[in-house]
Every structure is written in C-alpha cells, then in structure tokens.
Design a protein around this motif. Structure first.
Motif, PDB file in Angstrom:
ATOM      1  N   LYS A   1       0.842  -1.196   0.000  1.00 20.44           N
ATOM      2  CA  LYS A   1       0.000   0.000   0.000  1.00 20.44           C
ATOM      3  C   LYS A   1       0.880   1.250   0.000  1.00 20.44           C
ATOM      4  CE  LYS A   1      -4.383  -1.560   0.629  1.00 20.44           C
ATOM      5  NZ  LYS A   1      -4.121  -2.893   0.043  1.00 20.44           N
ATOM      6  N   ILE A   2       0.604   2.137  -0.925  1.00 23.33           N
ATOM      7  CA  ILE A   2       1.399   3.357  -1.057  1.00 23.33           C
ATOM      8  C   ILE A   2       1.282   4.209   0.208  1.00 23.33           C
ATOM      9  CG2 ILE A   2       1.572   5.519  -2.372  1.00 23.33           C
ATOM     10  CD1 ILE A   2       0.561   3.643  -4.802  1.00 23.33           C
ATOM     11  N   GLU A   3       0.080   4.266   0.795  1.00 24.22           N
ATOM     12  CA  GLU A   3      -0.095   5.072   2.011  1.00 24.22           C
ATOM     13  C   GLU A   3       0.736   4.509   3.159  1.00 24.22           C
ATOM     14  OE1 GLU A   3      -2.366   3.546   0.234  1.00 24.22           O
ATOM     15  OE2 GLU A   3      -3.996   2.656   1.395  1.00 24.22           O
ATOM     16  N   ASP A   4       0.904   3.174   3.197  1.00 19.38           N
ATOM     17  CA  ASP A   4       1.732   2.569   4.247  1.00 19.38           C
ATOM     18  C   ASP A   4       3.199   2.948   4.058  1.00 19.38           C
ATOM     19  OD1 ASP A   4      -0.579   1.420   5.119  1.00 19.38           O
ATOM     20  OD2 ASP A   4      -0.099  -0.620   4.421  1.00 19.38           O
ATOM     21  N   VAL A   5       3.648   2.957   2.808  1.00 18.88           N
ATOM     22  CA  VAL A   5       5.037   3.336   2.521  1.00 18.88           C
ATOM     23  C   VAL A   5       5.268   4.778   2.966  1.00 18.88           C
ATOM     24  CG1 VAL A   5       6.747   3.731   0.694  1.00 18.88           C
ATOM     25  CG2 VAL A   5       5.231   1.736   0.565  1.00 18.88           C
ATOM     26  N   ALA A   6       4.320   5.665   2.638  1.00 22.00           N
ATOM     27  CA  ALA A   6       4.473   7.083   2.994  1.00 22.00           C
ATOM     28  C   ALA A   6       4.530   7.259   4.513  1.00 22.00           C
ATOM     29  CB  ALA A   6       3.316   7.897   2.398  1.00 22.00           C
ATOM     30  N   ARG A   7       3.647   6.572   5.209  1.00 22.50           N
ATOM     31  CA  ARG A   7       3.645   6.688   6.684  1.00 22.50           C
ATOM     32  C   ARG A   7       4.941   6.114   7.245  1.00 22.50           C
ATOM     33  NH1 ARG A   7      -2.089   4.897   6.267  1.00 22.50           N
ATOM     34  NH2 ARG A   7      -3.328   6.819   6.275  1.00 22.50           N
ATOM     35  N   ALA A   8       5.389   5.023   6.663  1.00 20.85           N
ATOM     36  CA  ALA A   8       6.600   4.372   7.178  1.00 20.85           C
ATOM     37  C   ALA A   8       7.835   5.267   7.054  1.00 20.85           C
ATOM     38  CB  ALA A   8       6.832   3.063   6.439  1.00 20.85           C
ATOM     39  N   VAL A   9       7.882   6.093   6.022  1.00 20.27           N
ATOM     40  CA  VAL A   9       9.077   6.946   5.884  1.00 20.27           C
ATOM     41  C   VAL A   9       8.885   8.274   6.610  1.00 20.27           C
ATOM     42  CG1 VAL A   9       9.731   5.877   3.685  1.00 20.27           C
ATOM     43  CG2 VAL A   9       8.462   8.047   3.673  1.00 20.27           C
ATOM     44  N   GLY A  10       7.752   8.485   7.270  1.00 19.47           N
ATOM     45  CA  GLY A  10       7.613   9.662   8.116  1.00 19.47           C
ATOM     46  C   GLY A  10       6.582  10.691   7.699  1.00 19.47           C
ATOM     47  N   PHE A  11       5.800  10.406   6.649  1.00 19.62           N
ATOM     48  CA  PHE A  11       4.706  11.317   6.300  1.00 19.62           C
ATOM     49  C   PHE A  11       3.589  11.132   7.329  1.00 19.62           C
ATOM     50  CE2 PHE A  11       5.026  13.202   1.914  1.00 19.62           C
ATOM     51  CZ  PHE A  11       6.344  12.857   1.697  1.00 19.62           C
ATOM     52  N   GLN A  12       3.129  12.236   7.944  1.00 19.21           N
ATOM     53  CA  GLN A  12       2.046  12.124   8.926  1.00 19.21           C
ATOM     54  C   GLN A  12       0.706  12.471   8.296  1.00 19.21           C
ATOM     55  OE1 GLN A  12       3.180  13.881  12.662  1.00 19.21           O
ATOM     56  NE2 GLN A  12       4.909  12.468  12.766  1.00 19.21           N
ATOM     57  N   LYS A  13       0.733  13.362   7.305  1.00 23.82           N
ATOM     58  CA  LYS A  13      -0.524  13.745   6.667  1.00 23.82           C
ATOM     59  C   LYS A  13      -0.685  12.920   5.391  1.00 23.82           C
ATOM     60  CE  LYS A  13      -3.150  17.830   5.350  1.00 23.82           C
ATOM     61  NZ  LYS A  13      -4.296  17.385   6.166  1.00 23.82           N
ATOM     62  N   VAL A  14      -1.481  11.869   5.490  1.00 19.50           N
ATOM     63  CA  VAL A  14      -1.677  10.952   4.361  1.00 19.50           C
ATOM     64  C   VAL A  14      -3.168  10.678   4.217  1.00 19.50           C
ATOM     65  CG1 VAL A  14      -1.202   8.638   3.473  1.00 19.50           C
ATOM     66  CG2 VAL A  14       0.568   9.856   4.749  1.00 19.50           C
ATOM     67  N   ASP A  15      -3.705  10.843   3.011  1.00 16.10           N
ATOM     68  CA  ASP A  15      -5.122  10.567   2.779  1.00 16.10           C
ATOM     69  C   ASP A  15      -5.304   9.741   1.522  1.00 16.10           C
ATOM     70  OD1 ASP A  15      -6.837  12.027   4.795  1.00 16.10           O
ATOM     71  OD2 ASP A  15      -5.509  13.667   4.173  1.00 16.10           O
ATOM     72  N   VAL A  16      -6.411   9.025   1.498  1.00 14.58           N
ATOM     73  CA  VAL A  16      -6.783   8.251   0.317  1.00 14.58           C
ATOM     74  C   VAL A  16      -8.137   8.764  -0.162  1.00 14.58           C
ATOM     75  CG1 VAL A  16      -7.271   5.944  -0.606  1.00 14.58           C
ATOM     76  CG2 VAL A  16      -5.569   6.225   1.215  1.00 14.58           C
ATOM     77  N   VAL A  17      -8.257   8.993  -1.476  1.00 17.84           N
ATOM     78  CA  VAL A  17      -9.519   9.507  -2.000  1.00 17.84           C
ATOM     79  C   VAL A  17      -9.800   8.878  -3.365  1.00 17.84           C
ATOM     80  CG1 VAL A  17      -8.513  11.510  -3.198  1.00 17.84           C
ATOM     81  CG2 VAL A  17     -10.853  11.658  -2.307  1.00 17.84           C
ATOM     82  N   ASP A  18     -11.062   8.791  -3.713  1.00 18.02           N
ATOM     83  CA  ASP A  18     -11.429   8.351  -5.061  1.00 18.02           C
ATOM     84  C   ASP A  18     -11.538   9.596  -5.938  1.00 18.02           C
ATOM     85  OD1 ASP A  18     -12.584   7.540  -7.413  1.00 18.02           O
ATOM     86  OD2 ASP A  18     -14.211   6.388  -6.491  1.00 18.02           O
ATOM     87  N   PRO A  19     -10.653   9.746  -6.920  1.00 13.46           N
ATOM     88  CA  PRO A  19     -10.653  10.989  -7.721  1.00 13.46           C
ATOM     89  C   PRO A  19     -11.924  11.177  -8.552  1.00 13.46           C
ATOM     90  CG  PRO A  19      -9.119   9.389  -8.632  1.00 13.46           C
ATOM     91  CD  PRO A  19      -9.604   8.815  -7.341  1.00 13.46           C
ATOM     92  N   LEU A  20     -12.749  10.171  -8.663  1.00 14.61           N
ATOM     93  CA  LEU A  20     -14.021  10.367  -9.362  1.00 14.61           C
ATOM     94  C   LEU A  20     -15.097  10.894  -8.415  1.00 14.61           C
ATOM     95  CD1 LEU A  20     -14.249   7.380 -11.897  1.00 14.61           C
ATOM     96  CD2 LEU A  20     -13.683   9.771 -12.350  1.00 14.61           C
ATOM     97  N   ASP A  21     -14.751  11.028  -7.125  1.00 19.22           N
ATOM     98  CA  ASP A  21     -15.647  11.691  -6.169  1.00 19.22           C
ATOM     99  C   ASP A  21     -15.214  13.157  -6.105  1.00 19.22           C
ATOM    100  OD1 ASP A  21     -16.934  12.755  -3.962  1.00 19.22           O
ATOM    101  OD2 ASP A  21     -16.759  10.915  -2.775  1.00 19.22           O
ATOM    102  N   PHE A  22     -15.899  13.984  -6.874  1.00 20.14           N
ATOM    103  CA  PHE A  22     -15.439  15.358  -7.104  1.00 20.14           C
ATOM    104  C   PHE A  22     -15.345  16.162  -5.802  1.00 20.14           C
ATOM    105  CE2 PHE A  22     -16.838  19.808  -8.257  1.00 20.14           C
ATOM    106  CZ  PHE A  22     -15.578  20.234  -8.644  1.00 20.14           C
TER     107      PHE A  22
END
Lengths: 589, 207
Positions: free
Chosen positions: A478-499
């Motif tokens: 999971k890309i969000e897990d990789v980001a959190r693991a390297v120290g990103f604290q602000k991480v969100d997941v969104v469906d880009p078709l939800d305007f």
C-alpha cells in the motif's frame, strides 16, 4: 518444424527460451514489455516484473552469479536507470550467461528522448548484437548467451521499436529441456566479484583484453556478413536500417553488421577495399560512421541520412536521390510538397487522450481548479498536460516529479504546487525522493494517481497490484503505508471520481505546511472493465455553459448544436454529472 | 506485383493491431512472406494509430510502407482513413472504410470541427481508385458486440476479393486466436463483414 509470425519481442523471448534462460526480470517500458510477457509463458523459465530496471539487472546478475542463464529487458531509457548495474557486471563477469535487452525508440513513439543505446556498449565495454528482423531477434538472443559465457561478459542485444513491434516469420526449433540442472555450490571468488578498488584495478585490464578477443571472434562470425553485389556502392548497415536499405538498393554491396560493438575492423577494411564508395546507413547517431573514420575508412553517412527520427524505405530512397546515390527525383518529398488536392475542411489532429471514464481526469480537473503548479511524471496521466485540462507542467523521467517538486519548494516558489506520480512509477523511483522530502523538512504535497496497474504500457502488474507477472497472488504493498513508514504524517486516500471529496482533500493538503501525500485510488477503467450504464444530457436543463467540455472526455460531443453524450463510448463514471451546475446530466435508467 | 502493401488506419482502442494480426496470420498460413508494423504504447490512448502489412513472394520486405505506395487501405475510422490516404494513397489505391466517426480531443473541446462525412468521402476519392463503405458499427451490434467492428472490417476486406487469401483460412486463424463465446461473436462479425461486401466485391472485381 513450422514457421510462425512473431513480433521482434516475441522472437527475443523465444530465442532466450531456446538459449535456456532460467531467470528473467524487467520493468515494462514501451517498446519492451512483451518480451517478459511472452517469456513467462515458457516452461522452465522464471520471470518477474522488477520495480525498476536497475533491480531487474541486479536480479539477473545474481542469477548469473549463481550459475543460471539470466536476462533483463528494458526500454532505452531504462538502461540509464540500470547503468550502474551494467557497469559492475561488465567488470565482474558471471558464472552463467547474462543478456540485457535494450529496446530503443527512434522517433519517440512512446518516449521522452531518442537516445542511441549503442553508445552504452562502448561505454561499458561490453558486446552488443543488433538483429534486423524477428528471425534474427531469435537467433541473436540465443547466441548472446553463448557469447556471454565464452567471454565472461554481459551481452547487450539492441532492438528498436520497428524490430520489437514488427512482425515477420520465425522458424520454430526443438524445445529445450525445461528441467533445471542442479547448481554447484555458490562460487566464492571475491577478487572477481567484490569490486573494491584493489580488485576492480585487477579486473580492468581483463575487460580491455576481453574487448580485443571479442573483436577477433566477431571478425569470423557469420552474423557480420558481406553480401557482394555491384562494387560501385558499398553499404555498411545494421538493425532495421538493413531492411530499408536492401529495399532501396537491391543491387548494391552490403556489409551487414550483426555485432555493432566491438566492430570487426578487418572485415570492414576488407569490405571497403572491395567497393568504390562506402556509405553508412544507420538511424540516430553516426555511431558506425565515426568508428569507420577512426579506422581510416572513408565513408558518407549523416551527410545524406538524417540523425533524427526513424527511417523507412521511402525516406532512405529520397535521401539517396538527394545525395546522388541513385537517380531520380526524391518522390516522397515531391509528394509532400506537390499541391495535394485541397481539402474542403481541416483535418483535426488526433493526439492520444485520457480514456472515457479515466479517473485521472477527476484529479486533474481539481488541480486545474486550484491553479496548482503540477510537477509531473511518466505514465498515462502525462496526458493531463494536453488541453483542455492543461494540468501538468513538467515531465522528465520516471520518478522525477517528487524531487523536482521539492526543489521548486526549496527554491522559495510561492505558487501552490504538487508532485503527481503514478502507482507503478512510485514503486519504480518515487520512494527515495519521498524520503528526501521528509528528511530535509520539505512541505511538498505528493499525489499518487493509483490506478492499480501499469496502464500505459499495457496493464502489467506491479508491487501494488497484488499479483506477479505469472498472475500469482502476492502482497499488495500500500502506497499510504510506505508514505507513513518513511515519516509522512498527513496521508489521505480519495477516489478521484468523487469530485467533492477530492476537491476538499486537495485544498486541505495545498494549505498544509508539512509533507503530505494523497493516494488518488481508482482502478484503470480499461483494465477493471467496470462498465456502468451510460449518462445522458437533458437538453431542457442544459444551458450550454461548456463546463463539461473542460474535462475532455470523448463521449461528450456536440450533436445538432448541443452537448450530448455518445452512448456507445460513455462507460458511466458519472464525473461529468457531478460538475454540471444545472444537474442536466443523469444516468440512463 | 512483387509486394502487396496494406495500411490499416484507425483510433487507439479500435483493434487495429488485431485486424493486422488476423490478416498477417492468414497470409503466413497461405505461404506469403509477411512483415507488419504496428503502433503501440502512448498512441493507443485514443490517438491516431496505423498498422502496415506487407505480403510478398520470395524475399521479405521491410516493415514500413513508403509514402504513396499503399495498394489497400482498411479504414476503421473515416477521418483517420483520409489522414493515411493523403500520405500513403495513390490513384490505384483501394479503400474500405468504416463510416462511423470517432471524435478527436480538439473536436470534443470545441477547438476544431470534425469534417462533414461528404468532405471526407471526396478526400478519399481524390486519393484512391475505389472506395467501399461499411457500416461496421451496425454490423458489429448485429454480431452482438460493438468492439468487433475491427473484425467486421477484416471480414469485409476478406470478402472483397482484394486480398489473395481464402475465407476459410481467416476462419481458421480466428479459431486459433479466440475461444468460446468470444470466438462465436468474432466469427459472426467476420461473416457479417464478408456478407456485406460480397455483392459490391463482384462489381469491383473487374476494376
């Protein structure tokens, strides 16, 4: 045995299989992906998608160190990524054959540059073979393994788009045994394999000596072939140019080079002595031409044939006429400049575009709305740079987006800015720059357009897709897990078709002063094939404001002076309905 | 004629490459030397695509057809048919064209206008000897799957008599490429294409 129509890539895979390759790794880059996609189907071959080309060459090198024949395949710019590994394998050699396929892309059908990878052979001091059609692609790949083992060197095989993606007839052969031979214990030979300076200094003279031996061997090799015809004109050529030149000069004498490095110098001199005039026909750089000059062979090349783009027989014929090699007027040029019957209308150009229902469109529409500077990357989403979205402002190479965005940020640029990168590109080269942003206290927003597959090159799996090249289920990183693991604290997941949700999250991230990452996740519509009921426009409600035209979606057309939706093309993603202020767009019941 | 040059023109996603493969495989089965070149990669995303297919006896030809030397053009989309004809067509070229338009991006965002079909017909006429129109969208729908327009067009070309290849060979190739329901709809599409062309083909056979 039967004959079969094969693309160059299929033939390379078949040749590798006949050459008893056991381990193969690649990152899919056009025009190369079909090599591994075919190779994985053969018995007795292990093949995998690596996250990038450097890893692919390391994996192949490891297998070859352990004693198994191995192959890595990539597009031309992939070899830039893998160059470090190419250079060390040149020094160490291996225990079993190691073949690296580079697929160059003259004319840039699907690439950011048209670099000529023949230079890499000279640069890394390794041999390079160059086939001219599918049958040779098979033969040369098979032969490359034998050369690799005989001379203890990695061997490059260079294809180009018109070899890889052209089909011609291949002779089928007896299949090799799929059984893996038992390996001897791992050979520990640090002087050969540990490239610390003291050992590398011992290896360098061996590499120089190896080049001399290869050159001597290539002198007698039948893939460097003199085809004597009329001695008035002697053509030196290789690769696909051989086919074009043969068509244009059926009577001339040819030196067809199957090995473009090192060159069979004596054979070249012999050929030159047997003809009145030597002409070199090669796409891209004057690689052969310069080498011929260095050994004192007088020749003409780039004075007649262009350095840009790819050749075809019509172009070669025109250049030959203009250069006085054959009589007659340059026909193609004449045809191009002669007044073609005028058209009663302009022909609109047709560049590639985001597919109907592509979720990338949703994110680019929002980024355009916020007038953000978008530091982009390589993939389908690069098409967001085109009108009407115009929402991508740089694209250089795989993984560049995040580092470039961090640099723009550190330069003090006050504009709103984001890095945009695809899922496969993120795993390829996006993680080290992500670490750089956090480590150096940046405030870059990174948007990963995660469509769950390597889409542009034809839907290859990757470390985040949950499947291997062999279509076996595996971990889904999971890309969000990789980001959190390297120290990103602000991480969100969104469906880009939800305007609305996408607009809100992008705004929040643009306003934050910390490193942040959005995973915009929606499967590629072409791959997932989730086709829903199409949408339609109510002509009573539509006031022709033009907002829906700003997303550049193919089903949204003009019909009888009004906006309409082509029911055959619409896949029912519903994004246009969300941005329509008049609520004029609804799904067909 | 030492070589038969066929250009297949269309839009990424229409199945250019598949049409080229079907004809190429049929030609190999009948003993022709075949070379073909396709457009892949970035161009497949709704961009203009083109396949070159060359059938020869004796020695094989290179994969690319020189400008002005197409004998046959199989057009999966009218605008793209005109585009390739202006480069590869000549007064002897025979054209088979699907009349269903597909709009490029510039047309969709209002920056350009899609030419009137009659203008495109006229342009095709100026760069060819014979043009046959095929309502491939209608026939593909009849076959049960709109994505088979490419196979309808391949059938039409096969049925036209312009190719030196037997219909049975094409059907064998289809059977080697597809299975089950997909094979069924492709065979239906192919046969509808053949049937659509058979009467006209007899008319132009004397050309």
């Amino acid at each position: 045995m039967e004959k079969k129509l094969m693309s160059g890539n299929e033939a390379i895979a078949y040749g590798a299989y006949l050459g008893r390759v056991r381990v193969a790794a690649a990152y899919p880059g056009t025009p190369s992906p079909e090599i591994l996609e075919n190779l994985v189907t053969y018995p007795g071959v292990y093949a995998e998608w690596a996250p990038n080309e450097k890893v692919a060459v390391d994996v192949a090198a490891g297998a070859a160190y352990a004693g198994r024949r191995a192959l890595a395949a990539m597009k031309h710019v992939g070899l830039n990524v893998a160059a470090d590994s190419l250079f060390y394998t040149s020094y160490t050699g291996m225990q079993a054959g190691l073949v690296i396929i580079t697929c160059d892309d003259p004319a840039m059908h699907s690439s950011q540059n048209e670099q000529d990878n023949r230079h890499y052979a000279r640069f890394a001091k390794v041999p390079m073979l160059e086939p001219s059609y599918s049958e040779e692609a098979k033969q040369f790949t098979k032969l490359a393994f034998d050369i690799s083992e005989a001379f203890d060197t990695p061997v490059l095989v260079r294809s180009t788009t018109r070899i890889s993606h052209s089909e011609s007839i291949v002779q089928m052969e007896e299949p090799p045994s799929p059984t893996w031979e038992e390996l001897p214990p791992y050979k520990r030979d640090p002087v050969k394999y540990v490239m610390v300076p003291a050992n590398a200094r011992r290896r360098h003279p061996i590499i120089e000596e190896r080049l001399g031996k290869l050159a001597a061997y290539f002198e007698g090799l039948d893939i460097n072939r003199i085809e004597m015809g009329d001695p008035a004109l002697g053509i030196v050529t290789s690769g696909v140019s051989y086919q074009h030149a043969r068509e244009v000069f059926p009577e001339a004498s040819f030196l067809k080079l199957g090995t473009v490095w090192p060159l069979p110098v004596n054979k070249i001199r012999e050929f030159a002595s047997r003809v009145k005039r030597v002409v070199v026909i090669e796409e891209l750089d004057p690689f052969l031409e310069e080498q011929l000059r260095l050994i004192g062979v007088e020749c003409t090349g780039k004075k007649i044939f262009p350095i840009l783009g790819e050749f075809n027989s019509g172009l070669v014929r025109d250049c030959a006429r203009r250069g006085g090699l054959i009589a007659g007027e340059a026909a193609q040029e004449a045809a191009a400049t002669a007044p073609s019957p005028p058209l009663a209308a302009e022909l609109p150009p047709r560049p590639p575009m985001l597919c109907p229902g592509c979720a990338h469109r949703g994110m680019f529409y929002v980024l355009q709305h916020y007038k953000a500077v978008v530091l982009g990357d390589i993939g389908c989403y690069t098409l967001g740079a085109a009108p009407p979205l115009l929402a991508l402002h740089t694209c250089g190479c795989m993984g560049a987006s995040i580092g470039v965005a961090h640099g723009v940020d550190k330069a003090g640029c006050k504009d709103r800015k984001v890095a945009v990168i695809g899922d496969s590109t993120f795993f390829h080269a996006g993680i080290p720059p992500l670490i750089d942003v956090v480590y150096n206290k940046g405030a870059t927003t990174v948007i990963v357009l995660d469509n769950r597959i390597t889409a542009m090159t034809g839907h290859q799996d990757h470390p985040g897709s949950g499947r291997t090249l062999a279509k076996e289920p595996t971990v889904d990183i999971k890309i969000e897990d990789v980001a959190r693991a390297v120290g990103f604290q602000k991480v969100d997941v969104v469906d880009p078709l939800d305007f609305k949700a996408t607009r809100a999250i992008v705004k929040e991230h643009l306003e934050s002063n910390e490193p942040s990452l959005i995973v915009a996740r929606h499967p590629c519509v072409l791959y997932a094939r989730e086709f829903k009921k199409p949408y339609q426009i109510d002509p009573e409600k539509c006031n022709d404001c033009g907002i829906c035209r700003r997303i550049g979606c193919a089903p949204l057309i003009r019909a009888d002076g009004k906006m309409a939706i082509d029911q055959l093309l619409c896949i029912g993603c519903g994004f246009c309905a969300q941005i329509c202020g008049r609520k004029a767009i609804t799904q067909v019941a | 004629m030492s070589v038969l040059n066929i250009v297949i023109a269309g839009v990424g996603g229409q199945g250019n490459v598949m049409a080229c493969q079907i004809i190429g495989m049929a030609a190999v089965e009948e003993g022709w030397q075949v070379s073909a070149a396709d457009t892949f990669g970035v161009s497949q995303r709704g961009g203009a695509v083109m396949s070159h297919l060359r059938l020869a006896r004796g020695r094989p030809y290179g994969p690319l057809i020189p400008a002005g030397e197409a004998h046959l053009v199989l057009g999966l989309e009218p605008l793209e048919t005109v585009r390739v004809l202006r480069r590869y067509g000549n007064q002897q070229t025979r054209v088979m064209v699907n009349t269903r338009p597909n709009y490029p991006l510039a047309v969709l965002c209002g920056a350009a206008v899609y030419p009137d079909l009659n203008v495109l017909r006229e342009a095709i006429g100026a760069h060819s000897a014979v043009m046959v129109e095929v309502p491939a969208d209608r026939l593909a729908a009849e076959a049960g799957n709109l994505v088979t327009q490419n196979v309808v067009m391949t059938g039409a070309l096969a049925g036209s008599g312009w190719l030196p290849l037997r219909l049975a060979t094409f059907e064998r190739v289809l059977a080697s490429l597809f299975k089950g329901a997909v094979l069924e709809s492709n065979l239906r599409a192919f046969r509808l294409g053949v049937a659509a062309l058979a009467p006209e083909a007899t008319a132009v056979a004397g050309v």
